[in-house]
Design an enzyme around this catalytic site. Structure first.
Site, PDB file in Angstrom:
ATOM      1  N   LYS A   1      -0.073   4.309  -6.396  1.00  0.00           N
ATOM      2  CA  LYS A   1      -0.947   4.708  -5.288  1.00  0.00           C
ATOM      3  C   LYS A   1      -0.743   6.157  -4.845  1.00  0.00           C
ATOM      4  O   LYS A   1      -1.704   6.803  -4.409  1.00  0.00           O
ATOM      5  CB  LYS A   1      -0.761   3.754  -4.096  1.00  0.00           C
TER       6      LYS A   1
ATOM      7  N   GLU B   1       0.325   6.865   5.806  1.00  0.00           N
ATOM      8  CA  GLU B   1      -1.076   7.250   6.003  1.00  0.00           C
ATOM      9  C   GLU B   1      -1.446   7.029   7.459  1.00  0.00           C
ATOM     10  O   GLU B   1      -0.836   6.199   8.144  1.00  0.00           O
ATOM     11  CB  GLU B   1      -2.000   6.345   5.158  1.00  0.00           C
TER      12      GLU B   1
ATOM     13  N   HIS C   1      -6.521 -10.470   3.181  1.00  0.00           N
ATOM     14  CA  HIS C   1      -6.814  -9.805   1.909  1.00  0.00           C
ATOM     15  C   HIS C   1      -7.533 -10.691   0.907  1.00  0.00           C
ATOM     16  O   HIS C   1      -7.693 -10.324  -0.257  1.00  0.00           O
ATOM     17  CB  HIS C   1      -5.540  -9.209   1.300  1.00  0.00           C
TER      18      HIS C   1
ATOM     19  N   ARG D   1     -11.007  -3.009 -13.228  1.00  0.00           N
ATOM     20  CA  ARG D   1     -11.395  -4.265 -13.878  1.00  0.00           C
ATOM     21  C   ARG D   1     -12.778  -4.683 -13.383  1.00  0.00           C
ATOM     22  O   ARG D   1     -13.311  -4.074 -12.456  1.00  0.00           O
ATOM     23  CB  ARG D   1     -10.395  -5.358 -13.475  1.00  0.00           C
TER      24      ARG D   1
HETATM   25  C1  MV4 Z   1      -5.402   0.644   5.199  1.00  0.00           C
HETATM   26  C2  MV4 Z   1      -5.953   0.107   6.386  1.00  0.00           C
HETATM   27  C3  MV4 Z   1      -6.064   0.930   7.470  1.00  0.00           C
HETATM   28  N1  MV4 Z   1      -5.636   2.219   7.393  1.00  0.00           N
HETATM   29  N2  MV4 Z   1      -5.004   1.918   5.171  1.00  0.00           N
HETATM   30  C4  MV4 Z   1      -5.298  -3.417   2.699  1.00  0.00           C
HETATM   31  C5  MV4 Z   1      -5.164  -3.652   1.240  1.00  0.00           C
HETATM   32  C6  MV4 Z   1      -4.987  -2.335   0.609  1.00  0.00           C
HETATM   33  N3  MV4 Z   1      -5.952  -2.196  -0.425  1.00  0.00           N
HETATM   34  C7  MV4 Z   1      -5.167  -1.330   1.688  1.00  0.00           C
HETATM   35  N4  MV4 Z   1      -5.424  -2.023   2.912  1.00  0.00           N
HETATM   36  C8  MV4 Z   1      -5.636  -1.377   4.083  1.00  0.00           C
HETATM   37  N5  MV4 Z   1      -5.281  -0.074   4.096  1.00  0.00           N
HETATM   38  C9  MV4 Z   1      -5.106   2.663   6.250  1.00  0.00           C
HETATM   39  N6  MV4 Z   1      -4.672   3.920   6.205  1.00  0.00           N
HETATM   40  C10 MV4 Z   1      -6.364  -1.226   6.386  1.00  0.00           C
HETATM   41  C11 MV4 Z   1      -6.182  -1.972   5.233  1.00  0.00           C
HETATM   42  C12 MV4 Z   1      -6.604  -3.344   5.320  1.00  0.00           C
HETATM   43  C13 MV4 Z   1      -7.706  -3.821   4.597  1.00  0.00           C
HETATM   44  C14 MV4 Z   1      -8.421  -3.020   3.744  1.00  0.00           C
HETATM   45  C15 MV4 Z   1      -9.499  -3.521   3.036  1.00  0.00           C
HETATM   46  C16 MV4 Z   1      -9.881  -4.842   3.220  1.00  0.00           C
HETATM   47  C17 MV4 Z   1      -9.190  -5.655   4.048  1.00  0.00           C
HETATM   48  C18 MV4 Z   1      -8.090  -5.164   4.754  1.00  0.00           C
HETATM   49  C19 MV4 Z   1      -7.395  -5.999   5.620  1.00  0.00           C
HETATM   50  C20 MV4 Z   1      -6.314  -5.526   6.296  1.00  0.00           C
HETATM   51  C21 MV4 Z   1      -5.916  -4.201   6.153  1.00  0.00           C
END
Ligand code: MV4
Length: 498
Positions: free
Chosen positions: A115, A199, A233, A290
């Site tokens: 990442k 972040e 998620h 994917r």
């Molecule tokens: C975040 C965020 C808020 N701010 N990054 C969750 C899984 C991973 N792919 C990254 N995720 C998140 N990153 C920052 N800087 C909130 C999430 C997140 C989220 C993102 C997409 C779909 C569902 C989610 C559920 C909880 C948190």
């Protein structure tokens, strides 16, 4: 390329079998002991057993899969989603075995899998990432200085992460040191790598992702999917397009996704995940290298078969996608039907599918891995089927999905069907007022409203069913001559008939 081995199971394996057949390719299924008679196995041209039910001893064993290729004479491998699909080492092993890998180059999988590396590459390519630091941090003092620079709230994330593991939100300075240790320890356990980075935490964003497709000549995007309706998620409903994305925003996010793919030399189908803030700002999160579970909603609004295009691109053929700017037609919604009970904390349920009525009719698509008589076990994830609808606009798509859910009857395993029905009837969902925390606020949607009338009807139905079963079990009353039945028993039966 003549014969494709599908290194997967369930609905996506069947989806790939169908695409192979339409492309004139032979499909080879692999199956664990639990999947011997699964629909995807019967649909394939050949099927090879690869081990016992646990995925760690079957679908995740690279050597078994390569052995199955040589046994079946397959010359290509499609990994589907999950399992080994984003394992660069699998892509390498397939190519070293002189087989065609139906996926992006291993180097692209590797770059996006790390990442912080992905962040650096995206920054260099001009793709907007979440404000933060692209280097990993261990020292609490250095982390505090960094967090102050970024501004609270911040998020601690695992460098090897993705999908939500090894993440911590930090709202105040005093919580930072503890969150660093917790996230690093979780990351070490989950990924074998404790590295974390910081972040800015984006508050109440939507999860909007862009589909990309790249052949050897060009990279295009096929618009967005709105995936905000999720819980821990796990996505539950996806749609295309998104109410929050205007044509101008689509063009900007699409250009960013194409730049992201090109920055890592991408080929095939892939998805860039973005957080879309309430103010319209968007931030690259990660790229899924994917085909995704929710790909059908894009297929329906862009009129493209993504899996068939994956098969063409892997053979070096040009993708059959227009060269002008593409735009979505109408609206598509997908509901993931899982063997989980929302009223019971989404606990996975098991059982045999005793009865199944599949929704049909205008604009309805059913992508499933199960049929009547199938046993649902705890060996694999809980996705039973995807119910997907298309309609000219969002309001009609919601009505159509509600109708299709009413047609669906699945008896024998608890599912989340009722949750979907309540969600579709909800005014906030109808207004498109969703973000990634929607279901945390709306726990009322998880449980059926109490209904004394329904409880009474169910009690009557159960009593009638029980009585019918009793009648069926009762032997015909003997006339008494030459009977081994005692007079007492005969008299009791006659009493029972009165
Ligand atoms: C975040 C965020 C808020 N701010 N990054 C969750 C899984 C991973 N792919 C990254 N995720 C998140 N990153 C920052 N800087 C909130 C999430 C997140 C989220 C993102 C997409 C779909 C569902 C989610 C559920 C909880 C948190």
């Amino acid at each position: 390329m003549k014969s494709v081995l599908i290194a997967n199971r369930g609905e996506i394996a069947l989806r790939i079998v169908r695409a192979c057949h339409e492309e004139g390719l032979e499909a080879v299924a692999v199956y664990s002991a639990a999947d011997r008679s699964a629909p995807y196995v019967r649909a394939a041209d050949r099927a090879i057993a690869i081990g016992p039910a646990p995925a760690s001893e079957s679908y995740l064993v690279i050597d078994r899969l390569l052995e199955a290729c040589s046994q079946a004479g397959a010359d290509a491998v499609h990994p589907g989603y999950g399992f080994l699909s984003e394992r660069a080492a699998f892509a390498d092993a397939v190519e070293q075995a002189k087989l065609v890998w139906i996926g992006p180059p291993a180097a692209a999988i590797r770059a996006m899998g790390d990442k912080t590396e992905a962040r650096r590459r995206m920054l260099a390519a001009g793709v907007p990432v979440v404000p933060g630091a692209s280097a990993t941090v261990t020292d609490p003092g250095a982390a505090l200085a960094l967090a102050r620079e970024i501004g609270f709230p911040v998020m601690v994330k695992a460098a090897a992460g993705g999908g939500g593991k090894g993440m911590r939100v930090v709202r105040e300075e005093v919580e930072l040191a503890g969150a660093l240790t917790a996230a690093a320890s979780e990351a070490r356990k989950a990924f074998g790598d404790p590295a974390v980075y910081l972040e800015k935490f984006i508050v109440m964003p939507r999860h909007v992702e862009i589909q990309v497709l790249a052949d050897h000549e060009r990279t295009v995007h096929l618009g967005e999917r709105e995936c905000s309706v999720q819980r821990r998620h796990q996505k539950l409903v996806e749609e295309a397009p998104s109410v929050a994305v205007s044509p101008a925003l689509r063009a900007a996010m699409g250009a960013a996704a194409v730049a992201a793919a090109d920055a890592v030399g991408y080929r095939g189908a892939g998805t860039c995940e973005f957080l879309l803030a309430a103010d319209g700002a968007f931030h690259f999160l990660e790229m899924n290298t994917r085909i995704q579970v929710e790909h059908p909603v894009t297929e329906l609004v862009y009129g493209v078969d993504l899996v068939r295009e994956q098969l063409r691109i892997a053979q070096g053929l040009p993708m059959r996608v227009g060269t002008g700017p593409l735009s979505p037609q109408g609206w598509a919604i997908e509901c993931r039907i899982t063997s989980e009970n929302p009223a019971d904390g989404f606990l996975p349920s098991t059982g045999r599918v005793e009865y199944l009525r599949i929704p049909t009719g205008p604009g309805v698509r059913w992508d499933a891995g199960i049929e009547i008589g199938d046993e649902v076990t705890l060996h694999y994830d809980s996705l039973l089927a995807k119910l997907i609808v298309w309609a000219p606009d969002r309001a009609q798509a919601i009505q159509r999905m509600a109708r299709a859910l009413d047609e669906l009857v699945l008896v024998g395993v608890a599912t989340n069907q009722g949750f979907h029905r309540r969600l579709l009837a909800d005014p906030a969902f109808a207004a498109g007022a969703i973000d990634i925390q929607f279901l945390e606020r709306r726990t009322d949607l998880l449980e059926p409203p109490s209904d004394p009338g329904l409880d009474r009807d169910l009690a009557i139905a159960a009593a009638l069913a029980e009585e019918e079963a009793r009648q069926a079990r009762r032997p015909a009353v003997a006339d008494g001559s030459a009977s081994s039945v005692s007079g007492w028993a005969r008299q009791a039966r006659l009493d029972g008939l009165r």
